[in-house]
Enzyme design. Structure first.
Site, PDB file in Angstrom:
ATOM      1  N   LYS A 100      46.819  36.142  44.264  1.00  0.00           N
ATOM      2  CA  LYS A 100      46.667  37.378  45.035  1.00  0.00           C
ATOM      3  C   LYS A 100      45.644  37.160  46.146  1.00  0.00           C
ATOM      4  O   LYS A 100      44.641  36.453  45.965  1.00  0.00           O
ATOM      5  CB  LYS A 100      46.217  38.496  44.091  1.00  0.00           C
ATOM      6  CG  LYS A 100      46.189  39.886  44.702  1.00  0.00           C
ATOM      7  CD  LYS A 100      45.816  40.886  43.609  1.00  0.00           C
ATOM      8  CE  LYS A 100      45.659  42.303  44.148  1.00  0.00           C
ATOM      9  NZ  LYS A 100      45.317  43.264  43.068  1.00  0.00           N
ATOM     10  N   SER A 179      48.422  47.289  43.162  1.00  0.00           N
ATOM     11  CA  SER A 179      47.948  46.454  44.263  1.00  0.00           C
ATOM     12  C   SER A 179      48.385  45.010  44.129  1.00  0.00           C
ATOM     13  O   SER A 179      48.422  44.278  45.110  1.00  0.00           O
ATOM     14  CB  SER A 179      46.421  46.533  44.378  1.00  0.00           C
ATOM     15  OG  SER A 179      45.775  45.800  43.372  1.00  0.00           O
ATOM     16  N   SER A 203      46.688  47.695  38.209  1.00  0.00           N
ATOM     17  CA  SER A 203      47.207  46.862  39.298  1.00  0.00           C
ATOM     18  C   SER A 203      47.881  45.577  38.846  1.00  0.00           C
ATOM     19  O   SER A 203      48.517  44.904  39.652  1.00  0.00           O
ATOM     20  CB  SER A 203      46.085  46.529  40.285  1.00  0.00           C
ATOM     21  OG  SER A 203      45.687  47.683  40.987  1.00  0.00           O
TER      22      SER A 203
END
Length: 327
Positions: A100, A179, A203
């Protein structure tokens, strides 16, 4: 006609032999990848090329990957050379991973949390989890997109100024959720063998659910947050997002542990890491004798007829497994 039967048998054997030395890239697991490495049907370099091609083809549609690592192929070739020398380091050796874009790496990659404000932010030190993946021999393939600032900016799920709108690979108009949406979508769409996400509040778990992959949010401090763009030290956690449970556990085993740069949390949690890792608990009778609470009212909200049928089937399977005893 006996010669025809003999010829058919020979052709079948030849076909079987060819299959034994081929490799199916789609939906490949960490264990399948390692088997391919061992039997010579796969190299890390070939695997990286496949994923880079997947990213190139699917990025205009899904926007799941924000940046690829220009050094990924060199890392893969080095892993192949190490394997030939007999110095492979474990189940993630030579396996490409997407991180990420709020997880720092020392490669020539930006770490921006999806924001144009941090474009050009190339750091000199790996995040704690990235360093552990590297020690395990994993290849850093690139950065997965995310909701900008890990949704701390309160944007639409999966949107960032830098990466655009991430889309669910199964239903493009559906919410990719959370997210870590880029990590979930990339895992689902075969853009990397395994991915990492981060969670403060849903998330990892939400995009894993919405994109039909397996996500694990580790207990706070089980994985280091050093080098990860923070929201709150009371909740932030880094965890795997993969296509299978076993893949997620392989990644979890690689990234847990003490880090002096996140000392207080990782010291407190590291004493709970089982000796020998978590993979030992993946066994067929793992649910035997277990009692699992199911909040039906919560789970059944918004489910249609087909979803309810699958939901009930899986509950029934869990009940059966709770009585299962392996031979």
């Amino acid at each position: 006609m006996a010669w025809l039967r003999l010829l058919a048998t020979i052709l079948a054997l030849l076909a079987t032999a060819g299959v034994a030395h081929s490799f199916e890239f789609h939906e490949d697991t960490v264990d399948a990848i390692q088997l391919g490495f061992r039997n010579g049907s796969l190299t890390s370099a070939a695997l990286v090329r496949f994923y880079l091609d997947q990213i190139r083809r699917l990025k205009p549609l899904l926007h799941a990957v924000i940046e690829v690592n220009p050094d990924a192929l060199r890392q893969a070739k080095r892993a192949d050379a190490e394997r030939r020398r007999g110095t492979a380091t474990g189940p993630l050796h030579g396996v490409p991973v997407l991180l990420k874009d709020n997880i720092a790496t020392r490669d020539a990659l930006n770490t921006t949390a999806g924001s144009l404000a941090l474009l050009g932010s190339v750091v000199k030190r790996d995040a704690g989890v990235a360093a552990r993946l590297r020690r395990a021999g994993a290849v850093v393939l690139g950065k997965a997109s995310l909701s900008e600032w890990a949704n701390f900016r309160n944007v639409r799920n999966g949107w960032s100024a830098r990466g655009g709108q991430t889309r669910n690979p199964y239903v493009l108009s559906s919410d990719p959720c959370g997210s870590s949406s880029g990590s979930g979508v990339a895992a689902a769409a075969n853009m990397a063998a395994v991915t990492l996400g981060t969670e403060t509040d849903g998330s990892i778990l939400c995009p894993s659910s919405f994109n039909s992959v397996v996500g694990i949010k580790p207990t706070l401090g089980l994985t280091s947050r050093a080098g990860v763009v923070p929201i709150t030290t009371r909740q932030d956690s880094v965890g795997p997002m993969c296509r299978t449970v076993s893949d997620a556990v392989h990644v979890l085993d690689a990234i847990v542990g003490y880090d002096k740069l996140d000392a207080a949390a990782t010291r407190a949690a590291s004493k709970y890491i089982p000796y020998g890792g978590y993979l030992q608990f993946l066994k067929k009778d793992g649910l035997r004798g277990k009692r699992i609470g199911v909040p039906n009212v919560l789970f059944q909200q918004g489910l249609g007829e087909k979803q309810m049928r699958v939901y009930e089937q899986q509950l029934g399977r869990m009940r059966l497994l709770s009585y299962f005893k392996s031979p």
